[in-house]
Write a protein that holds these residues in place. Sequence first.
Motif, PDB file in Angstrom:
ATOM      1  N   MET A 193       0.830  -1.186   0.000  1.00 52.95           N
ATOM      2  CA  MET A 193       0.000   0.000   0.000  1.00 52.95           C
ATOM      3  C   MET A 193       0.873   1.247   0.000  1.00 52.95           C
ATOM      4  O   MET A 193       1.899   1.290   0.658  1.00 52.95           O
ATOM      5  CB  MET A 193      -0.890   0.021   1.242  1.00 52.95           C
ATOM      6  CG  MET A 193      -2.004  -1.013   1.253  1.00 52.95           C
ATOM      7  SD  MET A 193      -3.191  -0.807  -0.064  1.00 52.95           S
ATOM      8  CE  MET A 193      -4.184   0.492   0.547  1.00 52.95           C
ATOM      9  N   TRP A 194       0.423   2.217  -0.752  1.00 55.50           N
ATOM     10  CA  TRP A 194       1.120   3.499  -0.796  1.00 55.50           C
ATOM     11  C   TRP A 194       0.266   4.532  -0.076  1.00 55.50           C
ATOM     12  O   TRP A 194      -0.956   4.560  -0.227  1.00 55.50           O
ATOM     13  CB  TRP A 194       1.364   3.925  -2.230  1.00 55.50           C
ATOM     14  CG  TRP A 194       2.326   3.028  -2.928  1.00 55.50           C
ATOM     15  CD1 TRP A 194       3.666   3.034  -2.792  1.00 55.50           C
ATOM     16  CD2 TRP A 194       2.030   1.987  -3.860  1.00 55.50           C
ATOM     17  NE1 TRP A 194       4.237   2.056  -3.585  1.00 55.50           N
ATOM     18  CE2 TRP A 194       3.236   1.393  -4.254  1.00 55.50           C
ATOM     19  CE3 TRP A 194       0.852   1.488  -4.392  1.00 55.50           C
ATOM     20  CZ2 TRP A 194       3.316   0.354  -5.143  1.00 55.50           C
ATOM     21  CZ3 TRP A 194       0.926   0.442  -5.279  1.00 55.50           C
ATOM     22  CH2 TRP A 194       2.146  -0.115  -5.650  1.00 55.50           C
ATOM     23  N   ASN A 195       0.929   5.397   0.666  1.00 57.80           N
ATOM     24  CA  ASN A 195       0.214   6.417   1.427  1.00 57.80           C
ATOM     25  C   ASN A 195       0.012   7.699   0.640  1.00 57.80           C
ATOM     26  O   ASN A 195      -0.784   8.540   1.042  1.00 57.80           O
ATOM     27  CB  ASN A 195       0.968   6.726   2.727  1.00 57.80           C
ATOM     28  CG  ASN A 195       0.977   5.514   3.648  1.00 57.80           C
ATOM     29  OD1 ASN A 195       0.020   4.758   3.687  1.00 57.80           O
ATOM     30  ND2 ASN A 195       2.061   5.329   4.378  1.00 57.80           N
ATOM     31  N   SER A 196       0.727   7.856  -0.460  1.00 59.15           N
ATOM     32  CA  SER A 196       0.589   9.074  -1.252  1.00 59.15           C
ATOM     33  C   SER A 196       0.948   8.778  -2.705  1.00 59.15           C
ATOM     34  O   SER A 196       1.615   7.779  -2.988  1.00 59.15           O
ATOM     35  CB  SER A 196       1.506  10.163  -0.700  1.00 59.15           C
ATOM     36  OG  SER A 196       2.856   9.843  -0.960  1.00 59.15           O
ATOM     37  N   PRO A 197       0.525   9.642  -3.598  1.00 54.77           N
ATOM     38  CA  PRO A 197       0.901   9.451  -5.009  1.00 54.77           C
ATOM     39  C   PRO A 197       2.423   9.507  -5.200  1.00 54.77           C
ATOM     40  O   PRO A 197       2.959   8.798  -6.055  1.00 54.77           O
ATOM     41  CB  PRO A 197       0.215  10.604  -5.732  1.00 54.77           C
ATOM     42  CG  PRO A 197      -0.922  10.997  -4.863  1.00 54.77           C
ATOM     43  CD  PRO A 197      -0.460  10.725  -3.455  1.00 54.77           C
TER      44      PRO A 197
END
Length: 61
Positions: A1-5
Motif C-alpha cells: 500500500m502506498w500512502n501518497s501518489p
Amino acid sequence: MWNSPAEFFAMGGYALYVWSSFGVCAAVLLLEPLTIRARKNAIIRRLKQERLAEQFDQESS
C-alpha cells in the motif's frame, strides 16, 4: 500500500527501473505495427518490380 501518489511513483526506490520498463514496452508496442507496415510495403514494391521485370523479359524475347 502506498500512502501518497509520490510514494506510488517512487515505487519504493525502484521507480527508474519500473517506469523505464513501462516506457520501453510502450515504445515497442507502438513501433512494431509501423515496422511491420514498412516491411510489407517494401515487399509489395519489390514484387511489383520483379513482375515488371518478368513482363519486360517476356516482351523482349
